[in-house]
Design a protein around this motif. Sequence first.
Motif, short mmCIF file in Angstrom:
data_model
loop_
_atom_site.label_atom_id
_atom_site.label_comp_id
_atom_site.label_asym_id
_atom_site.label_seq_id
_atom_site.Cartn_x
_atom_site.Cartn_y
_atom_site.Cartn_z
N ALA A 221 -8.82 -7.13 -2.14
CA ALA A 221 -10.23 -6.41 -1.52
C ALA A 221 -11.39 -7.40 -1.49
CB ALA A 221 -10.16 -5.32 -2.30
N GLU A 222 -11.45 -8.42 -2.06
CA GLU A 222 -12.61 -9.22 -1.85
C GLU A 222 -12.95 -9.59 -0.50
OE1 GLU A 222 -12.39 -12.07 -5.00
OE2 GLU A 222 -12.76 -10.91 -6.54
N ALA A 223 -11.71 -9.82 0.06
CA ALA A 223 -11.81 -10.40 1.51
C ALA A 223 -11.64 -9.51 2.69
CB ALA A 223 -10.54 -11.40 1.73
N HIS A 224 -11.01 -8.48 2.37
CA HIS A 224 -10.82 -7.26 3.18
C HIS A 224 -10.85 -6.03 2.39
CE1 HIS A 224 -10.07 -6.22 7.47
NE2 HIS A 224 -9.19 -5.30 7.19
N PRO A 225 -11.34 -4.92 2.86
CA PRO A 225 -11.52 -3.62 2.19
C PRO A 225 -10.06 -2.60 2.38
CG PRO A 225 -13.05 -3.56 3.76
CD PRO A 225 -12.53 -4.98 4.06
N ASP A 226 -9.66 -2.87 3.39
CA ASP A 226 -8.36 -1.93 3.57
C ASP A 226 -7.55 -2.03 2.80
OD1 ASP A 226 -9.81 -1.16 6.13
OD2 ASP A 226 -8.61 -2.52 7.27
N PRO A 227 -7.03 -0.97 2.08
CA PRO A 227 -6.10 -0.91 1.18
C PRO A 227 -4.56 -1.44 1.83
CG PRO A 227 -6.25 1.21 1.83
CD PRO A 227 -7.39 0.70 2.45
N LEU A 228 -4.00 -2.23 0.99
CA LEU A 228 -2.73 -2.84 1.43
C LEU A 228 -1.58 -2.15 0.66
CD1 LEU A 228 -3.70 -6.50 2.11
CD2 LEU A 228 -3.51 -4.64 3.75
N ILE A 229 -1.80 -1.90 -0.67
CA ILE A 229 -0.83 -1.59 -1.69
C ILE A 229 -1.04 -0.13 -2.07
CG2 ILE A 229 0.31 -2.31 -3.74
CD1 ILE A 229 -0.72 -4.81 -3.36
N GLU A 230 -0.17 0.59 -2.02
CA GLU A 230 -0.28 2.16 -2.43
C GLU A 230 0.42 2.16 -3.70
OE1 GLU A 230 0.83 6.57 -0.66
OE2 GLU A 230 2.03 4.65 0.04
N THR A 231 -0.10 3.14 -4.68
CA THR A 231 0.45 3.47 -5.70
C THR A 231 1.21 4.88 -5.63
OG1 THR A 231 -1.09 2.68 -7.07
CG2 THR A 231 0.22 4.12 -8.24
N VAL A 232 2.56 4.82 -5.92
CA VAL A 232 3.34 6.02 -6.15
C VAL A 232 3.55 6.58 -7.39
CG1 VAL A 232 5.43 6.85 -4.99
CG2 VAL A 232 4.67 4.84 -3.73
N ARG A 233 2.98 7.63 -7.56
CA ARG A 233 2.78 8.10 -8.90
C ARG A 233 4.11 8.31 -9.51
NH1 ARG A 233 -1.14 10.33 -12.07
NH2 ARG A 233 -2.71 10.20 -10.53
N GLY A 234 4.36 7.64 -10.54
CA GLY A 234 5.67 8.11 -11.43
C GLY A 234 6.67 7.07 -11.09
N VAL A 235 6.67 6.10 -9.91
CA VAL A 235 7.71 5.46 -9.30
C VAL A 235 7.39 4.08 -9.39
CG1 VAL A 235 9.23 5.30 -7.37
CG2 VAL A 235 8.38 7.65 -7.95
N GLY A 236 6.27 3.68 -8.66
CA GLY A 236 5.97 2.29 -8.41
C GLY A 236 4.89 2.02 -7.51
N TYR A 237 5.36 0.93 -6.58
CA TYR A 237 4.10 0.65 -5.50
C TYR A 237 4.87 0.51 -4.20
CZ TYR A 237 1.45 -0.27 -9.51
OH TYR A 237 0.49 -0.37 -10.60
N ARG A 238 4.10 0.80 -2.84
CA ARG A 238 4.53 0.53 -1.67
C ARG A 238 3.38 -0.48 -0.76
NH1 ARG A 238 6.41 5.67 0.99
NH2 ARG A 238 4.26 6.48 0.10
N PHE A 239 4.08 -1.38 -0.08
CA PHE A 239 3.24 -2.15 0.77
C PHE A 239 2.89 -1.51 2.05
CE2 PHE A 239 2.11 -6.17 2.97
CZ PHE A 239 1.24 -6.80 2.52
#
Length: 240
Positions: free
Chosen positions: A215-233
Amino acid sequence: MKAEIIAASTILIVDDDASIRDALADFLGGHGYAVRTAGNAATCERELAEASVDLIVLDVMMPGEDGLSLCRRLAPAGTPILMLSALDAVTDRIVGLEVGAWDYLTKPFEPRELLARVRALLRRPGAERPAAGRASGGVVFASWWLDMAERRLRDPNGRVLSLSEGEHALLAAFVSRPGRILTRDALLDLARGLDAVSYDRAIDIAVSRLRRKLAEAHPDPLIETVRGVGYRFLPTVHPA
């Protein structure tokens, strides 16, 4: 379209006691692992013939061919073997390790200790399996460029970001499975270079650190939190 959830490694549990077999399968399955089971040596070999596995949890005392004999035959294939036994004498543990087991756990044991040993074995050198879909060269995503071989990341403005070994391993795990939900156990398994102890909160901390750096280099979110499961790129990933 529903996202695909990627489970962690596949574990084969070999134990003649159905109650233990089922309890271990439920416990490890609940932590994101794909689990297969077998009640004896013959069934074990049939399971191995049908599908590859990443770890074998093998009981010593079974009717017919016992675990020590089976371990001796399976060990040359290189699949990590965690041996379980009610025999806790030093000589018993030594014999188990000498026939090819990677680790030896005596019964009764705490399930969390079993989980910790499973995770540790899957990240040991020599337990690496070919990671289907893992990028081996350079990849591009959302105007970022990641050189997998040189461990070099360039932001959309062409600046090089410094990544630790653990951060690179975690990002490599994400770009190898873009758009798919990765459980915490899957990330622990895929990011074998991760500099963290094996528990769920460690992954959350590692992801948070990687997010801040990106985020310091680019504000667009790249990694999403999937509540109760994990993460998605989120970005689409292409070969460079």
